[in-house]
Design an enzyme around this catalytic site. Structure first.
Site, PDB file in Angstrom:
ATOM      1  N   HIS A 181      53.143 -62.012 -46.786  1.00 41.63           N
ATOM      2  CA  HIS A 181      51.875 -61.995 -46.315  1.00 41.63           C
ATOM      3  C   HIS A 181      51.862 -61.926 -44.631  1.00 41.63           C
ATOM      4  O   HIS A 181      52.920 -62.123 -44.210  1.00 41.63           O
ATOM      5  CB  HIS A 181      50.834 -63.345 -46.552  1.00 41.63           C
ATOM      6  N   ASP A 186      58.315 -65.006 -50.709  1.00 42.12           N
ATOM      7  CA  ASP A 186      57.291 -64.531 -51.552  1.00 42.12           C
ATOM      8  C   ASP A 186      57.413 -62.986 -51.423  1.00 42.12           C
ATOM      9  O   ASP A 186      56.840 -62.297 -52.341  1.00 42.12           O
ATOM     10  CB  ASP A 186      55.602 -64.715 -51.289  1.00 42.12           C
ATOM     11  N   HIS A 205      49.462 -68.901 -41.499  1.00 47.75           N
ATOM     12  CA  HIS A 205      47.969 -68.431 -41.598  1.00 47.75           C
ATOM     13  C   HIS A 205      46.955 -68.933 -40.854  1.00 47.75           C
ATOM     14  O   HIS A 205      45.834 -68.512 -40.813  1.00 47.75           O
ATOM     15  CB  HIS A 205      47.610 -68.156 -43.176  1.00 47.75           C
ATOM     16  N   ASP A 263      57.651 -63.574 -44.543  1.00 43.78           N
ATOM     17  CA  ASP A 263      56.757 -63.890 -45.493  1.00 43.78           C
ATOM     18  C   ASP A 263      56.043 -62.508 -45.735  1.00 43.78           C
ATOM     19  O   ASP A 263      55.812 -61.567 -45.290  1.00 43.78           O
ATOM     20  CB  ASP A 263      55.705 -64.756 -45.038  1.00 43.78           C
TER      21      ASP A 263
HETATM   22 ZN    ZN Z   1      53.037 -65.599 -47.925  1.00 45.35          ZN
END
Ligand code: ZN
Length: 372
Positions: free
Chosen positions: A181, A267, A142, A179
């Site tokens: 996200h 995740d 991120h 991931d």
């Molecule tokens: Zn994540």
């Protein structure tokens, strides 16, 4: 059997975000202090299961080294690096916003994580390992070039990619970010860079909520080299396998990378507190095998996994062990105690609205630039 490199250092687990509860600061709004959701016990338990299973002894131990400021500076602005150094030197650290607290000593820990990603990439290039897994912390995908975000300080995977360009002269590196996200930091680091194909498979508008859309294709010379696969919440293994068969693998075949880097969060696992997907350990095995087959066909098997998120201290170690067993070809005999339950969850098969999202993403494969 493959020789699988494994990067780990106990100091990664000393990156601790205190005085939080989940993702919220303790104190305001009557929030009683608890653990931060990005808890170091998750990666430590992952490493400990690799050890207790007996697999650790059969991996190629790769000690990390700190990335230099010059290496970090290939991705990040001097202002960002300086801010992290300044906050990191404060007795209580600091928080520049964007969900990325910077504890005391964070600069040294984040530099070690970035260096761990570089060490894994170097090992695969030199042949010291056939493939590699860098289990590190703080995560990176991120972090944007000019700011930390989402528990990430430096963009470890992007720093490893720039290192492959500069130190090894590579011209085509592909990212497959699984991931749950969006890999917004990796996307931003290479948005106009034709030497990197950045693919992110993620839960639609989970984090960041304003990024990761299917229409973001890159820009300038990098047009066509960013591929987002936003999936609706609730996807099981059927949807993930279809996304790989119909988007990820054909995209890799079109681009023909020299190395594949996998920003690897767990995740998307069933019961992860931060995601709403249902992938189980057999699903992660299946996706790993698909990536290994693509890497064998396209780039001599060169695959570098770099740890990102994953928040369940109970499931992540078993999901991670499954991936390491596939990468190394070594079966430890350890049974995933969650597998039967997670496999039986309703909705593991591909559903039509999930197929529609996959089909939409597959339309963008045609924009990927072919090798010269
Ligand atoms: Zn994540």
């Amino acid at each position: 059997m493959a020789r699988t490199g494994f990067v780990w250092d106990e100091k990664f687990a000393w990156f601790e975000l205190s005085n939080y509860a989940g993702t919220a600061p303790a104190g305001p709004d009557l929030m009683q202090p608890d653990r931060h959701v990005y808890d170091p016990e998750v990666v430590r338990r992952f490493r400990n299961l690799v050890d207790a299973s007996g697999l650790l002894r059969q991996l190629v131990n790769l000690p990390p080294r700190p990335a230099t400021e010059a290496e970090i500076g290939r991705v990040h602005t001097a202002a960002h690096i300086d801010l992290i150094k300044t906050l990191s030197a404060q007795p209580t650290g600091g928080d520049p916003g964007d969900n990325a607290p910077v504890p005391r000593g964070a600069f040294q820990m984040a530099a070690l994580a970035a260096g761990g990603a570089i060490v894994a990439a170097d090992a695969v290039m030199s042949g010291d390992a056939d493939n590699a897994y860098a289990l590190l912390r703080p995560a990176g995908h991120h972090a944007r070039p000019d700011r930390s975000m989402g528990f990430c300080i430096f963009s470890n995977a992007a720093i490893a990619g720039r290192h492959l360009f500069e130190a090894h002269g590579l011209k085509r590196v592909a990212y497959v970010d699984w991931d749950v996200h969006h890999g917004n930091g990796t996307q931003a680091a290479f948005y106009d860079e034709p030497r990197a194909l950045t693919i992110s498979i993620h839960q639609d508008r989970l984090y960041p909520v304003d990024d990761g859309f299917v229409g973001q294709l890159g820009e300038g010379k990098g047009l066509g080299t960013n591929l987002n696969v936003p999936l609706p919440a609730g996807c099981g293994v059927g949807a993930y396998e279809a996304a790989y068969d119909e988007v990820v693998i054909p995209a890799l075949q079109a681009y023909r990378p020299e190395v594949i880097i996998v920003p690897s969060g767990f995740d998307a696992g069933a019961m992860d507190p931060m995601g709403r997907m249902m992938v189980h350990s057999d699903g992660y095995r299946s996706l790993t095998r698909k990536l290994m087959k693509a890497a064998d066909d396209l780039c001599g098997g060169r695959l570098v996994f770099i740890q990102e998120g994953g928040y369940s201290p109970w499931t992540v170690p078993f999901l991670g062990l499954a991936v390491l067993e596939e990468l190394s070809g070594i079966r430890t005999g350890v049974k995933d105690p969650h597998l039967a339950y997670h496999r039986a969850l309703a909705g593991q098969e591909l559903l039509q609205h999930q197929q529609d999202a996959i089909t939409a993403a597959a339309q963008n494969i045609k924009y990927i630039p072919r090798p010269d």
